[in-house]
Write a protein that holds these residues in place. Structure first.
Motif, PDB file in Angstrom:
ATOM      1  N   GLU A 100       0.833  -1.203   0.000  1.00  0.00           N
ATOM      2  CA  GLU A 100       0.000   0.000   0.000  1.00  0.00           C
ATOM      3  C   GLU A 100       0.869   1.255   0.000  1.00  0.00           C
ATOM      4  O   GLU A 100       1.973   1.249   0.522  1.00  0.00           O
ATOM      5  N   PRO A 101       0.358   2.337  -0.562  1.00  0.00           N
ATOM      6  CA  PRO A 101       1.081   3.610  -0.457  1.00  0.00           C
ATOM      7  C   PRO A 101       1.009   4.127   0.973  1.00  0.00           C
ATOM      8  O   PRO A 101      -0.025   4.025   1.638  1.00  0.00           O
ATOM      9  N   ALA A 102       2.120   4.632   1.466  1.00  0.00           N
ATOM     10  CA  ALA A 102       2.160   5.231   2.798  1.00  0.00           C
ATOM     11  C   ALA A 102       2.113   6.745   2.656  1.00  0.00           C
ATOM     12  O   ALA A 102       2.300   7.303   1.560  1.00  0.00           O
ATOM     13  N   VAL A 103       1.854   7.411   3.765  1.00  0.00           N
ATOM     14  CA  VAL A 103       1.782   8.874   3.783  1.00  0.00           C
ATOM     15  C   VAL A 103       2.921   9.390   4.642  1.00  0.00           C
ATOM     16  O   VAL A 103       3.164   8.894   5.747  1.00  0.00           O
ATOM     17  N   GLY A 104       3.632  10.384   4.113  1.00  0.00           N
ATOM     18  CA  GLY A 104       4.708  11.012   4.868  1.00  0.00           C
ATOM     19  C   GLY A 104       4.407  12.476   5.094  1.00  0.00           C
ATOM     20  O   GLY A 104       3.800  13.136   4.240  1.00  0.00           O
ATOM     21  N   ARG A 105       4.802  12.986   6.232  1.00  0.00           N
ATOM     22  CA  ARG A 105       4.694  14.419   6.496  1.00  0.00           C
ATOM     23  C   ARG A 105       6.090  14.981   6.583  1.00  0.00           C
ATOM     24  O   ARG A 105       6.886  14.567   7.432  1.00  0.00           O
ATOM     25  N   LEU A 106       6.414  15.899   5.687  1.00  0.00           N
ATOM     26  CA  LEU A 106       7.724  16.538   5.652  1.00  0.00           C
ATOM     27  C   LEU A 106       7.654  17.866   6.389  1.00  0.00           C
ATOM     28  O   LEU A 106       6.756  18.674   6.140  1.00  0.00           O
ATOM     29  N   ILE A 107       8.605  18.082   7.289  1.00  0.00           N
ATOM     30  CA  ILE A 107       8.669  19.320   8.073  1.00  0.00           C
ATOM     31  C   ILE A 107      10.064  19.893   7.921  1.00  0.00           C
ATOM     32  O   ILE A 107      11.062  19.181   8.088  1.00  0.00           O
ATOM     33  N   SER A 108      10.133  21.169   7.614  1.00  0.00           N
ATOM     34  CA  SER A 108      11.448  21.800   7.442  1.00  0.00           C
ATOM     35  C   SER A 108      12.067  22.122   8.798  1.00  0.00           C
ATOM     36  O   SER A 108      11.367  22.454   9.759  1.00  0.00           O
ATOM     37  N   VAL A 109      13.389  22.015   8.849  1.00  0.00           N
ATOM     38  CA  VAL A 109      14.175  22.420  10.018  1.00  0.00           C
ATOM     39  C   VAL A 109      15.325  23.288   9.521  1.00  0.00           C
ATOM     40  O   VAL A 109      15.697  23.235   8.339  1.00  0.00           O
ATOM     41  N   PRO A 110      15.895  24.104  10.392  1.00  0.00           N
ATOM     42  CA  PRO A 110      17.035  24.928   9.964  1.00  0.00           C
ATOM     43  C   PRO A 110      18.177  24.064   9.430  1.00  0.00           C
ATOM     44  O   PRO A 110      18.378  22.927   9.866  1.00  0.00           O
ATOM     45  N   PHE A 192       2.183   5.693   8.062  1.00  0.00           N
ATOM     46  CA  PHE A 192       2.295   7.133   8.275  1.00  0.00           C
ATOM     47  C   PHE A 192       3.576   7.421   9.031  1.00  0.00           C
ATOM     48  O   PHE A 192       3.809   6.875  10.113  1.00  0.00           O
ATOM     49  N   GLY A 193       4.403   8.263   8.437  1.00  0.00           N
ATOM     50  CA  GLY A 193       5.666   8.627   9.068  1.00  0.00           C
ATOM     51  C   GLY A 193       5.915  10.118   8.951  1.00  0.00           C
ATOM     52  O   GLY A 193       5.399  10.789   8.046  1.00  0.00           O
ATOM     53  N   VAL A 194       6.695  10.642   9.885  1.00  0.00           N
ATOM     54  CA  VAL A 194       7.051  12.063   9.891  1.00  0.00           C
ATOM     55  C   VAL A 194       8.537  12.182   9.597  1.00  0.00           C
ATOM     56  O   VAL A 194       9.352  11.437  10.155  1.00  0.00           O
ATOM     57  N   PHE A 195       8.877  13.123   8.710  1.00  0.00           N
ATOM     58  CA  PHE A 195      10.266  13.337   8.287  1.00  0.00           C
ATOM     59  C   PHE A 195      10.610  14.811   8.454  1.00  0.00           C
ATOM     60  O   PHE A 195       9.779  15.689   8.188  1.00  0.00           O
ATOM     61  N   TRP A 196      11.833  15.075   8.878  1.00  0.00           N
ATOM     62  CA  TRP A 196      12.331  16.439   9.004  1.00  0.00           C
ATOM     63  C   TRP A 196      13.464  16.622   7.988  1.00  0.00           C
ATOM     64  O   TRP A 196      14.399  15.801   7.926  1.00  0.00           O
ATOM     65  N   MET A 197      13.360  17.701   7.201  1.00  0.00           N
ATOM     66  CA  MET A 197      14.280  17.942   6.086  1.00  0.00           C
ATOM     67  C   MET A 197      14.791  19.381   6.164  1.00  0.00           C
ATOM     68  O   MET A 197      14.057  20.284   6.603  1.00  0.00           O
ATOM     69  N   ALA A 198      16.019  19.600   5.763  1.00  0.00           N
ATOM     70  CA  ALA A 198      16.583  20.956   5.798  1.00  0.00           C
ATOM     71  C   ALA A 198      15.738  21.902   4.955  1.00  0.00           C
ATOM     72  O   ALA A 198      15.259  21.541   3.871  1.00  0.00           O
ATOM     73  N   TYR A 199      15.543  23.140   5.452  1.00  0.00           N
ATOM     74  CA  TYR A 199      14.723  24.122   4.741  1.00  0.00           C
ATOM     75  C   TYR A 199      15.227  24.346   3.320  1.00  0.00           C
ATOM     76  O   TYR A 199      14.436  24.433   2.371  1.00  0.00           O
ATOM     77  N   SER A 200      16.548  24.404   3.154  1.00  0.00           N
ATOM     78  CA  SER A 200      17.108  24.671   1.817  1.00  0.00           C
ATOM     79  C   SER A 200      16.823  23.531   0.846  1.00  0.00           C
ATOM     80  O   SER A 200      16.860  23.734  -0.374  1.00  0.00           O
ATOM     81  N   GLU A 201      16.518  22.340   1.351  1.00  0.00           N
ATOM     82  CA  GLU A 201      16.179  21.198   0.499  1.00  0.00           C
ATOM     83  C   GLU A 201      14.680  21.140   0.221  1.00  0.00           C
ATOM     84  O   GLU A 201      14.252  20.825  -0.888  1.00  0.00           O
ATOM     85  N   LEU A 202      13.871  21.424   1.245  1.00  0.00           N
ATOM     86  CA  LEU A 202      12.422  21.264   1.104  1.00  0.00           C
ATOM     87  C   LEU A 202      11.777  22.441   0.391  1.00  0.00           C
ATOM     88  O   LEU A 202      10.830  22.257  -0.391  1.00  0.00           O
ATOM     89  N   ALA A 203      12.263  23.655   0.614  1.00  0.00           N
ATOM     90  CA  ALA A 203      11.634  24.848   0.035  1.00  0.00           C
ATOM     91  C   ALA A 203      11.591  24.820  -1.490  1.00  0.00           C
ATOM     92  O   ALA A 203      10.529  25.066  -2.081  1.00  0.00           O
ATOM     93  N   PRO A 204      12.689  24.523  -2.195  1.00  0.00           N
ATOM     94  CA  PRO A 204      12.610  24.517  -3.668  1.00  0.00           C
ATOM     95  C   PRO A 204      11.636  23.467  -4.207  1.00  0.00           C
ATOM     96  O   PRO A 204      10.996  23.692  -5.235  1.00  0.00           O
ATOM     97  N   ALA A 205      11.508  22.330  -3.523  1.00  0.00           N
ATOM     98  CA  ALA A 205      10.640  21.260  -4.018  1.00  0.00           C
ATOM     99  C   ALA A 205       9.180  21.674  -4.039  1.00  0.00           C
ATOM    100  O   ALA A 205       8.399  21.172  -4.848  1.00  0.00           O
ATOM    101  N   PHE A 206       8.801  22.626  -3.181  1.00  0.00           N
ATOM    102  CA  PHE A 206       7.402  23.064  -3.111  1.00  0.00           C
ATOM    103  C   PHE A 206       7.251  24.557  -3.413  1.00  0.00           C
ATOM    104  O   PHE A 206       6.244  25.158  -3.032  1.00  0.00           O
ATOM    105  N   ASP A 207       8.236  25.118  -4.101  1.00  0.00           N
ATOM    106  CA  ASP A 207       8.195  26.525  -4.481  1.00  0.00           C
ATOM    107  C   ASP A 207       7.964  27.414  -3.254  1.00  0.00           C
ATOM    108  O   ASP A 207       7.087  28.277  -3.239  1.00  0.00           O
ATOM    109  N   MET A 208       8.781  27.199  -2.221  1.00  0.00           N
ATOM    110  CA  MET A 208       8.605  27.920  -0.970  1.00  0.00           C
ATOM    111  C   MET A 208       9.860  28.686  -0.550  1.00  0.00           C
ATOM    112  O   MET A 208       9.994  29.029   0.627  1.00  0.00           O
ATOM    113  N   LEU A 209      10.764  28.955  -1.452  1.00  0.00           N
ATOM    114  CA  LEU A 209      11.953  29.721  -1.095  1.00  0.00           C
ATOM    115  C   LEU A 209      11.545  31.110  -0.602  1.00  0.00           C
ATOM    116  O   LEU A 209      10.789  31.821  -1.257  1.00  0.00           O
TER     117      LEU A 209
END
Length: 787
Positions: A100-110, A192-209
């Motif tokens: 089955e497909p799982a759901v992830g929640r990505l959260i930016s960190v410094p 369902f899992g939670v992931f923390w990713m560097a802001y500089s990595e996550l922002a471009p992927a979602f047009d959030m710079l």
């Protein structure tokens, strides 16, 4: 040792069987209290320390997209102590070994480690490093469910593009002590899992710079949370704000707080029931002890002992029983508490969770136990103190002979002589018979209370997830989309039926009462997600107006036909007056529903939908899962069967463990009550039965008289106990009622049968023990007695 103390220990030894039964009852109450309240204290203290050390936020808000400069204006809100902006995004995960497909929640960190709100606690590995693509930290629950550690990887669909996420650290967060996806009520750590990713990595992927879509705040002491939320909503509204909310409405905190509340209630209500039984038993034993020691009491007073010394002697008797029960119960409760704490660590994630015995809990347990025992025996002790020596020297007058009601109406020939003797005894001492029936009825009721949770849970699961929510799968989109998406989902492989839903966050206002909930728009003739009343009948959705949970209506003080204000927390944020058109029953959460077209009109939008409920042909499930993993607009997939299995593996196991000990305690109490009733009956009638043996009755005949009386009392007690048990089940059900869960007072016939069977077996075992005592009646003393 004083003479009274020697007498005290001789009395205790002479009644050791009855005393042991009472000690066990008090021990059960003490164990339940210590287990529940000390575990609650341990969890509460750990929660407070964890929140403070890792800076758990007080206010949370999500929005579409806002520039980072908005954070400065948020920080200027009066009462705000600290502001933390970040990016939060839900993605579809393709996990190795999971169909089955799982759901992830990505959260930016410094990019570089610094103290932030909702900070992470590193369990294994290291923090993410700038310039290293795809590095993430993963929640411990998800990592353990899949056996992941630093160096492993999962694939995620980020804004339509597949990307490999490389795990470099396993972490905990105060925001996810209880890891649960919004909208779910059972944890599913595999999906369902939670992931923390560097802001500089996550922002471009979602047009959030240079932007963010989530902000968290801490408040200054004394600040008004409601006022801060109102001002924050005004600031974020132009940027697509979804409505700020306080810590009370944060999913993880809410579940943990409700668990603490239920532990607190469990630690008071169940021990209270047990102590009531113990007080009753002590009253019976002490009353009988005073009655049989009339001459001893007279002799003590004649030798110069004051009434206070005599009263203190019997109070010492009671307190020794209480101390023995509380000490043994405390030791057992501490052992149970450690085991319960270990169970909690499976789904409440803390850096450190230790069970500790709270001295306040121990003192409270002793004081309440002693108080219940003293109140229960106050009458018997008062009788011992007030008994005049001259009167006490004389034996109690024999009971007045009178034919029974059956004999007086001419049915004497239907009964044998021993049977008539049984009925005469019951009629002569109706109060004693009533107390015995009440005691055994309490034993039946405790067995029902200890066992009914399984019946209630089975009914709740059947009602909620078979009769009401009949879908196999729920697909949620990343954001609301047009109705054409429904046709695309309907034509995926294996989809048999597809029904749309629209979900909108709102704030309901009824006078001064408010609740932040979600309104779900459904098709009026929906078959996969049905609204039901308490009797399981379908509730239809009107063209306009709301249908809401009975629980939610009670909290808002609403009745059908009344109007309330609906403040939408997204889109154009309209505010409307809506009529409460109907009520439905649910046992998880607090649902609020509208016709999907009426909700679309309320939102001033076209035929938009948030997702769909699917009935799926299992033969094509694998192909369906594969395509859903590759569909960019899909933000989450919930497979009901997998979620229920996860529930059974976690929460249900915990509930069943607690139920096991409830039933164990109830069985101990049942035997204690019945055994005491049998022993008291033997003590009261030993002289009479010995006399019958002297005048020629056989052992079988006097056994029939004594055990027949016990049998009549037991059979009379069972129906009374069944009614009392249902009443106590309703009381426990009411006490465990929270906003998130409601336990229905459902008791199956098998539970009633179990309670009756245990009490009958206890009566049989007690009868066999007492029957052996009849072989040792003192016939000589009867022959010497002067009447």
């Amino acid at each position: 040792m004083k003479a009274l103390d020697r007498k005290l220990f001789r009395d205790l030894w002479g009644m050791r069987g009855q005393i042991l039964a009472i000690v066990l009852v008090i021990a059960c109450a003490a164990a339940m209290s210590v287990m529940s309240l000390s575990t609650q204290q341990s969890l509460g203290q750990t929660q407070t320390t964890y929140y403070e050390r890792y800076r758990f936020a007080d206010v949370f808000a999500l929005l579409k997209r806002a520039p980072n400069t908005l954070a400065e204006r948020v920080a200027e809100i009066p009462g705000v102590a600290r502001v933390q902006t970040r990016i939060v995004a839900s993605v579809t995960l393709d996990v190795r070994g999971l169909k089955e497909p799982a759901v992830g929640r990505l959260i930016s960190v410094p990019d570089r480690r610094t103290a932030i709100l909702n900070d992470v606690h590193l369990r294994a590995g290291r923090y993410v490093e700038p310039g290293r693509a795809g590095e993430v930290l993963v929640s411990e629950a998800f990592a353990q469910a899949h056996g992941f550690g630093p160096g492993d990887a999962v694939t995620a669909v980020l804004n339509g593009k597949r990307q490999e996420l490389r795990i470099v650290g396993v972490v905990l967060s105060p925001e996810y002590v209880y890891q649960l996806k919004e909208g779910d009520f059972f944890p599913d750590d595999k999906r369902f899992g939670v992931f923390w990713m560097a802001y500089s990595e996550l922002a471009p992927a979602f047009d959030m710079l240079g932007a963010f879509n989530s902000v968290t705040l801490t408040l200054m002491p004394g600040a008004s949370e409601a006022e801060v939320i109102e001002r924050l909503d005004r600031l974020t509204a132009p940027y697509g704000g979804f409505g700020a909310y306080g810590r009370y409405d944060q999913t993880s905190h809410r579940f943990l707080s409700d668990e603490l509340q239920q532990l607190r209630r469990t630690g008071t209500i169940m021990p209270g029931i047990f102590l009531a039984v113990a007080a009753f038993l002590l009253n019976v034993v002490m009353s009988r002890l005073v009655a049989t020691q009339r001459e001893q009491i007279a002799a003590l007073k004649a030798f110069g002992y004051s009434k206070w010394e005599v009263g203190g002697h019997y109070l010492k008797f009671v307190m020794l029983v209480v101390v023995a029960g509380v000490l043994s119960g405390t030791a057992f409760g501490a052992w149970l508490g450690r085991g319960l704490t270990e169970l909690y660590t499976r789904f409440y994630r803390f850096p450190l969770l230790h069970f500790s015995l709270d001295p306040g809990v121990l003192l409270l347990t002793f004081v309440v136990s002693a108080g219940a025992a003293v109140l229960g025996t106050a009458g018997a002790v008062r009788a011992a103190v007030a008994l005049p020596p001259a009167q006490a020297m004389r034996p109690e007058p024999p009971a007045t002979f009178r034919p029974t009601l059956i004999e007086r109406i001419g049915l004497k020939g239907l009964l044998s002589q021993p049977a008539r003797m049984i009925l005469r005894q019951l009629e002569r001492k109706p109060v004693n018979a009533l107390l015995s029936v009440l005691g055994m009825a309490m034993a039946v009721s405790i067995l029902i209370v200890g066992n009914f949770s399984t019946d209630a849970l089975d009914f709740m699961m059947e009602f909620q997830f078979s009769a009401s929510q009949r879908q196999d799968m729920t697909v949620a989109f990343v954001e609301p989309t047009s109705a054409s998406s429904l046709y695309e989902i309907a034509h995926l492989p294996g989809v048999v039926t597809c029904e749309p839903f629209r979900s909108v966050g709102v704030r309901l206002r009824a006078g001064h009462l408010t609740r932040r909930v979600g309104v779900m728009g459904l098709e009026p003739d929906a078959r996969l997600y049905r609204l039901l009343d308490a009797d399981g009948r379908p509730v239809s959705l009107p063209p306009d107006g709301l249908v809401m949970s009975e629980k939610l209506a009670r909290l808002l003080g609403l009745r059908v036909g009344q109007e309330l204000t609906v403040e939408v927390l997204e889109g154009e944020r309209p505010v409307r007056r809506v009529t409460l058109a109907g009520l439905m029953t649910d046992y998880t959460g607090m649902g609020c529903y509208m016709d999907i077209r009426a909700l679309n009109r309320l939102m001033r939008e076209g035929a938009a939908l948030s997702g769909a409920f699917l009935a799926v042909d299992g033969r094509h499930a694998d192909e369906l899962y594969r395509q859903l993993k590759e569909t960019p607009r899909v933000g989450g997939v919930t497979v009901k069967r997998a979620a229920l299995r996860s529930f059974q593996d976690t929460i249900a196991e915990n509930l069943n463990t607690i139920r096991f000990f409830n039933v164990l305690f109830a069985c101990v109490i049942a035997f204690g009550v019945v055994y005491n009733s049998a022993r008291v009956s033997l003590s009261e009638r030993s002289r009479e039965l010995a006399t019958l043996r002297v005048i020629g009755f056989t052992r079988a005949e006097i056994s029939f008289i004594l055990l027949g009386e016990l049998g009549v009392l037991t059979l009379a007690a069972i129906p009374v106990g069944l009614l009392m048990g249902y009443g106590l089940a309703r009381l426990v059900s009411w006490s465990l009622d929270t906003d998130l869960y409601r336990i229905p007072p459902i008791v199956d016939a098998s539970t009633y049968a179990f309670a009756a069977t245990v009490v009958l077996m206890a009566a049989l075992a007690s009868g066999l023990i007492v029957r052996r005592k009849l072989d040792h009646l003192d016939l000589v003393s009867v022959l010497k007695m002067k009447e």
